[in-house]
Design an enzyme around this catalytic site. Structure first.
Site, PDB file in Angstrom:
ATOM      1  CG  ASN A   9      -1.677   1.228   1.464  1.00  0.00           C
ATOM      2  OD1 ASN A   9      -1.795   2.048   0.548  1.00  0.00           O
ATOM      3  ND2 ASN A   9      -2.224   1.396   2.656  1.00  0.00           N
ATOM      4  CE  LYS A  11       0.236   3.270   4.900  1.00  0.00           C
ATOM      5  NZ  LYS A  11       0.174   3.388   6.334  1.00  0.00           N
ATOM      6  CG  HIS A  96      -5.556   1.549   5.398  1.00  0.00           C
ATOM      7  ND1 HIS A  96      -5.152   2.491   6.320  1.00  0.00           N
ATOM      8  CD2 HIS A  96      -4.497   0.727   5.198  1.00  0.00           C
ATOM      9  CE1 HIS A  96      -3.885   2.245   6.646  1.00  0.00           C
ATOM     10  NE2 HIS A  96      -3.469   1.182   5.980  1.00  0.00           N
ATOM     11  CD  GLU A  98      -2.853   5.233   7.011  1.00  0.00           C
ATOM     12  OE1 GLU A  98      -2.888   5.342   5.775  1.00  0.00           O
ATOM     13  OE2 GLU A  98      -1.881   4.733   7.626  1.00  0.00           O
ATOM     14  CD  GLU A 168      -3.288  -3.001   7.414  1.00  0.00           C
ATOM     15  OE1 GLU A 168      -2.176  -3.156   6.939  1.00  0.00           O
ATOM     16  OE2 GLU A 168      -3.986  -2.002   7.198  1.00  0.00           O
ATOM     17  N   GLY A 174       2.575   1.880  10.812  1.00  0.00           N
ATOM     18  CA  GLY A 174       3.465   3.032  10.666  1.00  0.00           C
ATOM     19  C   GLY A 174       4.176   3.418  11.950  1.00  0.00           C
ATOM     20  CB  SER A 214       5.590  -2.066  12.033  1.00  0.00           C
ATOM     21  OG  SER A 214       5.121  -0.755  12.293  1.00  0.00           O
TER      22      SER A 214
END
Ligand code: PEP
Length: 250
Positions: A9, A11, A96, A98, A168, A174, A214
């Site tokens: 991904n 992003k 996702h 985010e 996730e 991240g 990560s």
């Protein structure tokens, strides 16, 4: 038989020339790829078409990072699944963290996106996972169960069989703070059990459940060797061809 998959991904990273360079590097590095893992990359919308041209006739498949929750029409700035499909993408990342956090995407909205993606004959990569407070208060399984129950568990078994799941944990995305292989395995086994209860054991056994958060070249092998971990969804490390390929080969 479920498939091992490594998906990248990108992003909101890579302008047009950077995306071309990264795609070309991946293509070159994977030209002799004989592994059995599926490989997917998800560049930003503006680079989908060009990246798609570069990776044509390679083992790499193209995905978008999102799609609109409507089919077409007066939704300024939105990108529909048919537009995504028309430039050669085969998959769509949906849900996702985010997007859930910054764009307030609800389970209800995500279910609409899942249906649109499936109706277009594309493969959803459906993301979900708990935040740190939920993990610390031992609510992580309840959180994941609710996320699944309100979305992918509402699909028919046939629809669900086309979905790739990506667990996730938000606290690992991240942050450099990866879930331990034991934490990942425990949650993946729980997810598979819930799939089996909701659909049946065969559906559960055939579902690819990726881990994301990560994941790097130095921890991918141990994570991927867990019984119920079927590969990974990779953020930061997918932006360097060398690291992404090392994860694929882990
Ligand atoms: C992600 O954004 O899906 C992700 C897993 O990011 P990272 O690998 O950078 O933690």
């Amino acid at each position: 038989m479920r498939k091992m998959i490594v998906a990248g991904n990108w992003k909101m990273n890579t302008d047009f020339s950077e995306a071309k360079e990264l795609a070309q590097n991946l293509k070159n590095s994977l030209s002799n790829y004989t592994g059995d893992k599926g490989i997917i990359i998800a560049p930003p919308f503006t680079n989908l078409s060009e990246v798609g041209n570069i990776i044509k006739c390679t083992p790499i498949q193209l995905s978008s990072q999102n799609c609109a929750s409507e089919e077409s029409g007066a939704y300024t700035g939105e990108i529909s699944v048919n537009m995504i499909k028309s430039v050669g993408a085969e998959a769509v990342i949906i849900g996702h963290s985010e997007r859930r956090e910054y764009f307030k995407e609800s389970n209800e909205l995500l279910l609409k996106k899942l249906k649109l993606t499936l109706n277009a004959g594309m493969q959803p990569i459906f993301c979900f996972g708990e935040v740190l407070e939920e993990r610390e208060s031992e609510q992580h399984e309840a959180t994941v169960d609710k996320q699944l129950s309100e979305t992918v568990f509402k699909l028919t078994p046939e629809e669900f069989s086309k979905v790739i799941l990506a667990y996730e944990p938000v606290w690992a995305i991240g942050t450099g703070k990866v879930a331990t292989p034991e934490q990942a395995q425990e949650m993946h086994a729980f997810i598979r059990k819930r799939i089996s209860e909701n659909f049946d054991e065969t559906v559960a056994e055939n579902t690819s459940i990726l881990y994301g958060g990560s994941c790097k070249p130095n921890n991918a092998k141990e994570l991927f060797s867990q019984k119920d971990v079927d590969g990974g969804l990779i953020g930061g490390a997918s932006l360097k061809a060398e690291d992404f390929v090392a994860i694929i080969n882990a």
